[in-house]
Design a protein around this motif. Structure first.
Motif, PDB file in Angstrom:
ATOM      1  N   VAL A 164       0.820  -1.216   0.000  1.00 11.15           N
ATOM      2  CA  VAL A 164       0.000   0.000   0.000  1.00 11.15           C
ATOM      3  C   VAL A 164       0.856   1.270   0.000  1.00 11.15           C
ATOM      4  CG1 VAL A 164      -1.807  -1.221   1.261  1.00 11.15           C
ATOM      5  CG2 VAL A 164      -0.231   0.269   2.517  1.00 11.15           C
ATOM      6  N   SER A 165       2.169   1.129   0.039  1.00  5.15           N
ATOM      7  CA  SER A 165       3.036   2.297   0.163  1.00  5.15           C
ATOM      8  C   SER A 165       3.001   3.194  -1.067  1.00  5.15           C
ATOM      9  CB  SER A 165       4.485   1.877   0.465  1.00  5.15           C
ATOM     10  OG  SER A 165       5.026   1.133  -0.609  1.00  5.15           O
ATOM     11  N   ALA A 166       2.631   2.654  -2.228  1.00  4.73           N
ATOM     12  CA  ALA A 166       2.524   3.501  -3.423  1.00  4.73           C
ATOM     13  C   ALA A 166       1.404   4.516  -3.273  1.00  4.73           C
ATOM     14  CB  ALA A 166       2.289   2.648  -4.667  1.00  4.73           C
ATOM     15  N   VAL A 167       0.458   4.271  -2.349  1.00  4.17           N
ATOM     16  CA  VAL A 167      -0.626   5.220  -2.094  1.00  4.17           C
ATOM     17  C   VAL A 167      -0.328   6.070  -0.861  1.00  4.17           C
ATOM     18  CG1 VAL A 167      -3.071   5.444  -1.518  1.00  4.17           C
ATOM     19  CG2 VAL A 167      -2.337   3.784  -3.231  1.00  4.17           C
ATOM     20  N   THR A 168       0.144   5.458   0.206  1.00  9.01           N
ATOM     21  CA  THR A 168       0.486   6.237   1.398  1.00  9.01           C
ATOM     22  C   THR A 168       1.688   7.143   1.142  1.00  9.01           C
ATOM     23  OG1 THR A 168       1.880   4.450   2.271  1.00  9.01           O
ATOM     24  CG2 THR A 168      -0.415   4.480   2.963  1.00  9.01           C
ATOM     25  N   ASN A 169       2.507   6.771   0.186  1.00  8.07           N
ATOM     26  CA  ASN A 169       3.699   7.548  -0.176  1.00  8.07           C
ATOM     27  C   ASN A 169       3.777   7.582  -1.705  1.00  8.07           C
ATOM     28  OD1 ASN A 169       4.442   5.578   2.341  1.00  8.07           O
ATOM     29  ND2 ASN A 169       5.085   7.684   2.707  1.00  8.07           N
ATOM     30  N   GLN A 170       2.949   8.415  -2.315  1.00 12.06           N
ATOM     31  CA  GLN A 170       2.670   8.296  -3.735  1.00 12.06           C
ATOM     32  C   GLN A 170       3.586   9.106  -4.654  1.00 12.06           C
ATOM     33  OE1 GLN A 170      -1.440  10.006  -3.799  1.00 12.06           O
ATOM     34  NE2 GLN A 170      -0.603  11.439  -5.275  1.00 12.06           N
ATOM     35  N   TRP A 171       4.515   9.862  -4.094  1.00 14.09           N
ATOM     36  CA  TRP A 171       5.355  10.733  -4.913  1.00 14.09           C
ATOM     37  C   TRP A 171       6.787  10.216  -4.975  1.00 14.09           C
ATOM     38  CZ3 TRP A 171       2.002  13.688  -7.209  1.00 14.09           C
ATOM     39  CH2 TRP A 171       0.820  14.051  -6.537  1.00 14.09           C
ATOM     40  N   VAL A 172       7.476  10.521  -6.045  1.00 11.12           N
ATOM     41  CA  VAL A 172       8.897  10.185  -6.145  1.00 11.12           C
ATOM     42  C   VAL A 172       9.642  10.714  -4.931  1.00 11.12           C
ATOM     43  CG1 VAL A 172      11.011  10.801  -7.373  1.00 11.12           C
ATOM     44  CG2 VAL A 172       9.050   9.955  -8.657  1.00 11.12           C
ATOM     45  N   ASN A 173       9.309  11.931  -4.535  1.00  7.65           N
ATOM     46  CA  ASN A 173       9.983  12.581  -3.413  1.00  7.65           C
ATOM     47  C   ASN A 173       9.680  11.917  -2.073  1.00  7.65           C
ATOM     48  OD1 ASN A 173       9.561  15.210  -1.309  1.00  7.65           O
ATOM     49  ND2 ASN A 173      11.505  15.115  -2.399  1.00  7.65           N
ATOM     50  N   SER A 174       8.589  11.139  -1.994  1.00  7.76           N
ATOM     51  CA  SER A 174       8.211  10.500  -0.731  1.00  7.76           C
ATOM     52  C   SER A 174       9.319   9.627  -0.168  1.00  7.76           C
ATOM     53  CB  SER A 174       6.959   9.636  -0.938  1.00  7.76           C
ATOM     54  OG  SER A 174       5.859  10.398  -1.362  1.00  7.76           O
ATOM     55  N   VAL A 199      -3.723   2.728  17.572  1.00  8.47           N
ATOM     56  CA  VAL A 199      -2.427   2.494  16.956  1.00  8.47           C
ATOM     57  C   VAL A 199      -2.111   3.686  16.063  1.00  8.47           C
ATOM     58  CG1 VAL A 199      -2.731   0.001  17.023  1.00  8.47           C
ATOM     59  CG2 VAL A 199      -3.346   1.239  14.957  1.00  8.47           C
ATOM     60  N   GLU A 200      -0.837   3.949  15.892  1.00  8.96           N
ATOM     61  CA  GLU A 200      -0.384   5.078  15.087  1.00  8.96           C
ATOM     62  C   GLU A 200       0.437   4.568  13.903  1.00  8.96           C
ATOM     63  OE1 GLU A 200       2.227   9.191  15.648  1.00  8.96           O
ATOM     64  OE2 GLU A 200       2.714   7.411  16.816  1.00  8.96           O
ATOM     65  N   VAL A 201       0.054   4.951  12.689  1.00 10.27           N
ATOM     66  CA  VAL A 201       0.809   4.632  11.481  1.00 10.27           C
ATOM     67  C   VAL A 201       1.641   5.854  11.118  1.00 10.27           C
ATOM     68  CG1 VAL A 201       0.678   3.950   9.056  1.00 10.27           C
ATOM     69  CG2 VAL A 201      -0.988   3.058  10.699  1.00 10.27           C
ATOM     70  N   ARG A 202       2.974   5.665  10.992  1.00 12.00           N
ATOM     71  CA  ARG A 202       3.883   6.798  10.895  1.00 12.00           C
ATOM     72  C   ARG A 202       4.477   7.012   9.498  1.00 12.00           C
ATOM     73  NH1 ARG A 202       5.537   8.904  15.498  1.00 12.00           N
ATOM     74  NH2 ARG A 202       7.651   9.365  14.756  1.00 12.00           N
ATOM     75  N   SER A 203       4.094   6.193   8.555  1.00 13.31           N
ATOM     76  CA  SER A 203       4.713   6.288   7.234  1.00 13.31           C
ATOM     77  C   SER A 203       4.045   7.296   6.307  1.00 13.31           C
ATOM     78  CB  SER A 203       4.681   4.913   6.553  1.00 13.31           C
ATOM     79  OG  SER A 203       3.330   4.452   6.452  1.00 13.31           O
ATOM     80  N   ILE A 204       2.802   7.689   6.568  1.00 11.73           N
ATOM     81  CA  ILE A 204       2.007   8.457   5.604  1.00 11.73           C
ATOM     82  C   ILE A 204       2.602   9.842   5.370  1.00 11.73           C
ATOM     83  CG2 ILE A 204      -0.338   9.193   5.025  1.00 11.73           C
ATOM     84  CD1 ILE A 204      -1.295   7.404   7.361  1.00 11.73           C
ATOM     85  N   ASP A 205       2.621  10.253   4.109  1.00 18.22           N
ATOM     86  CA  ASP A 205       3.014  11.613   3.757  1.00 18.22           C
ATOM     87  C   ASP A 205       1.863  12.575   4.005  1.00 18.22           C
ATOM     88  OD1 ASP A 205       5.498  10.813   2.799  1.00 18.22           O
ATOM     89  OD2 ASP A 205       4.800  10.653   0.724  1.00 18.22           O
ATOM     90  N   SER A 206       2.198  13.825   4.290  1.00 18.74           N
ATOM     91  CA  SER A 206       1.140  14.819   4.438  1.00 18.74           C
ATOM     92  C   SER A 206       0.552  15.215   3.082  1.00 18.74           C
ATOM     93  CB  SER A 206       1.674  16.069   5.155  1.00 18.74           C
ATOM     94  OG  SER A 206       2.750  16.641   4.448  1.00 18.74           O
ATOM     95  N   GLY A 207       1.166  14.791   1.980  1.00 18.19           N
ATOM     96  CA  GLY A 207       0.644  15.080   0.653  1.00 18.19           C
ATOM     97  C   GLY A 207      -0.085  13.909   0.027  1.00 18.19           C
ATOM     98  N   ALA A 208      -0.413  12.873   0.807  1.00 17.72           N
ATOM     99  CA  ALA A 208      -1.112  11.706   0.271  1.00 17.72           C
ATOM    100  C   ALA A 208      -2.584  12.025   0.042  1.00 17.72           C
ATOM    101  CB  ALA A 208      -0.979  10.529   1.237  1.00 17.72           C
TER     102      ALA A 208
END
Length: 495
Positions: A325-335, A383-392
């Motif tokens: 799911v990381s391609a969505v939670t972190n969807q940018w090249v810069n992520s 629970v806390e998920v810490r991987s998500i970008d603020s731009g997702a």
């Protein structure tokens, strides 16, 4: 505050310690999850409230908001005189012009406003005023559009409701304030030189946060905490716990408010995951919980960390499906510069973004953290998920995290041992011995994993799944083929 709000209290408020179920669960089930099943009388009442407010407050423009598949906000303005018809029939638009919505030969689509999301825009306070509502995207026959990210989340919430649960989220949103907005790829300049929790007189961020929070709360979006983050120019504002659909709507509003306030103060706000090589990136750590009626399904008295079997299986699901799911939670090249850019440099000192798939009790180096339990406050189990970008895209992100966690619950995934050490400080051999796998190291790896994922395909639906993959593969190919400033600086003088 104008209009109804689906906000809830902090999860540790009072002895009952739960998000207010009387309001939030009713709205989550009756409106956010199953809008087609709502009684006509309730809809008419909310519509009448909106129409009456437009007249009383001299609102001349109503902006109808929705997002494309990538999470960019779209808007169309209608006159108040057209709104009653819009409630009944929606507003037609060309879906082929919106990223990921429709092909040219099936372009007709309808934006139907959700009256419960009505709010007056506070930066349009001068008369005549402007208001906004979020929309559901429909096909010409009135059926939901499978390309609508909001519908993707609603579909996931409906399944959750069928299992007897309600899903709540609480985001901690980080972003940068810049002195200006570089348009030519030049290095940005932070708006201040402050650090974590700094309170400096005449600090740009301090004034910014005060005005931004005032705007948010005037729109019914409650804020729990705000402070200066660790990097120069970096801010954090935490929104109050709410049902997942409200949270996603609030995040979209939040981003626009931040950019609007920044413009008014002569600075620029950016949600780019990592705009500076030498500073930490901006994440959107999100706390998640499931409730069964009034009861927190993650809580079990006497269990380790007071975490129930449902909670443990939910975490196991998050971990097992984290990479796909990381391609969505972190969807940018810069992520992936945020996820991997500082892990080695910050080893042993507490890095800022998770790089490895593991969980831990109050361990901020873990991908999933179980915060410390507050005695006597059973609703605080989460629970806390810490991987998500603020731009997702928040709609797609929360739909996938929910699907991953529920998969663990349905199939009774076993939770592996938690990580007790700083995961960044371990060697590769030590991590392998503990069974700790890395997150994908770039967008290309993430897309390859997503493409093979049944869970992602089923949750997003065929249309969103296919478009998202095609769009992101193109971004990855463009990035791979571009000669960067780093290569020119390092190689051109010597080769």
């Amino acid at each position: 505050m104008v209009g109804n709000t689906r906000e809830t209290r902090m999860w540790w408020d009072g002895p009952t310690a739960r998000p207010q179920p009387e309001e939030a669960i009713r709205r989550g089930k009756e409106k956010a999850v199953r809008p087609a099943m709502m009684g006509k009388r309730k809809m008419d009442k909310q519509q009448e409230f909106v129409l009456r407010t437009l007249e009383e407050r001299d609102i001349r423009f109503v902006r109808l908001w929705f997002t494309d598949v990538l999470g960019f906000l779209k808007s169309v303005a209608v006159a108040p005189a057209e709104l009653e018809q819009a409630f009944d029939e929606g507003i037609g638009f060309d879906g082929s012009a919106i990223e990921g919505f429709a092909r040219v030969y099936e372009s007709d689509m309808i934006a139907k406003p959700d009256p419960s999301t009505f709010q007056i825009l506070p930066w349009r306070a001068e008369a005549p005023g402007t208001a906004r509502m979020f929309c559901d995207i429909l096909m010409p026959d009135g059926s939901p559009s499978f390309a609508d990210p909001r519908y993707v989340l609603k579909r996931a919430l409906a399944r959750t409701s069928d299992m007897g649960f309600t899903f709540y989220t609480h985001p901690e949103i980080e972003f940068f304030l810049l002195k200006d907005k570089p348009l030519d790829g030049s290095r940005p300049t932070p708006a201040d030189n402050s650090g974590y929790f700094d309170h400096t007189p005449q600090n740009v961020g301090q004034d910014f946060r005060r005005q931004a929070i005032t705007m948010l709360e005037s729109m019914g979006i409650s804020v729990e905490f705000s402070h200066h983050e660790g990097a120069p120019g970096q801010q954090e504002i935490d929104l109050r716990y709410a049902d997942a659909l409200s949270t996603a709507d609030n995040i979209m509003t939040f981003r626009l408010v931040m950019k609007q306030v920044a413009l008014e103060q002569g600075v620029q706000a950016t949600f780019m995951p990592k705009p500076f090589s030498e500073y930490p990136g901006s994440g959107m750590h999100t706390h998640l919980s499931l409730f069964e009626g009034d009861r927190n399904a993650f809580y079990e008295s006497g269990a380790e960390y007071q975490l129930s079997k449902i909670g443990r299986s939910f975490i196991a699901g998050l971990l097992k499906h984290a990479a796909e799911v990381s391609a969505v939670t972190n969807q940018w090249v810069n992520s992936y510069k945020r996820i991997w850019g500082g892990s080695e440099r910050t080893a042993g000192a507490g890095g800022e973004a998770p790089s490895y798939i593991c969980w831990g009790h109050n361990n901020r180096s873990a991908l999933v953290r179980v915060p410390m339990y507050k005695p006597g406050k059973t609703g605080s189990a989460r629970v806390e998920v810490r991987s998500i970008d603020s731009g997702a895209n928040p709609y797609l992100t929360y739909a996938l995290l929910l699907a991953a966690g529920l998969k663990g619950v349905e199939e009774s995934y076993e939770l592996p041992p938690g990580a007790e050490d700083d995961v960044w400080a371990l060697s590769d051999a030590e991590r392998r011995a503990l069974g700790i796998e890395p997150l994908p190291q770039n967008l290309g790896e993430s897309l390859a994993l997503m493409q093979r994922s049944d869970l992602v395909a089923e949750t997003l639906g065929e249309h969103v799944f296919d478009f998202f993959l095609r769009n992101k593969k193109q971004e990855w190919e463009e990035y791979r083929s571009e000669v960067t400033a780093f290569e020119l600086r390092k190689n051109l003088p010597v080769l």
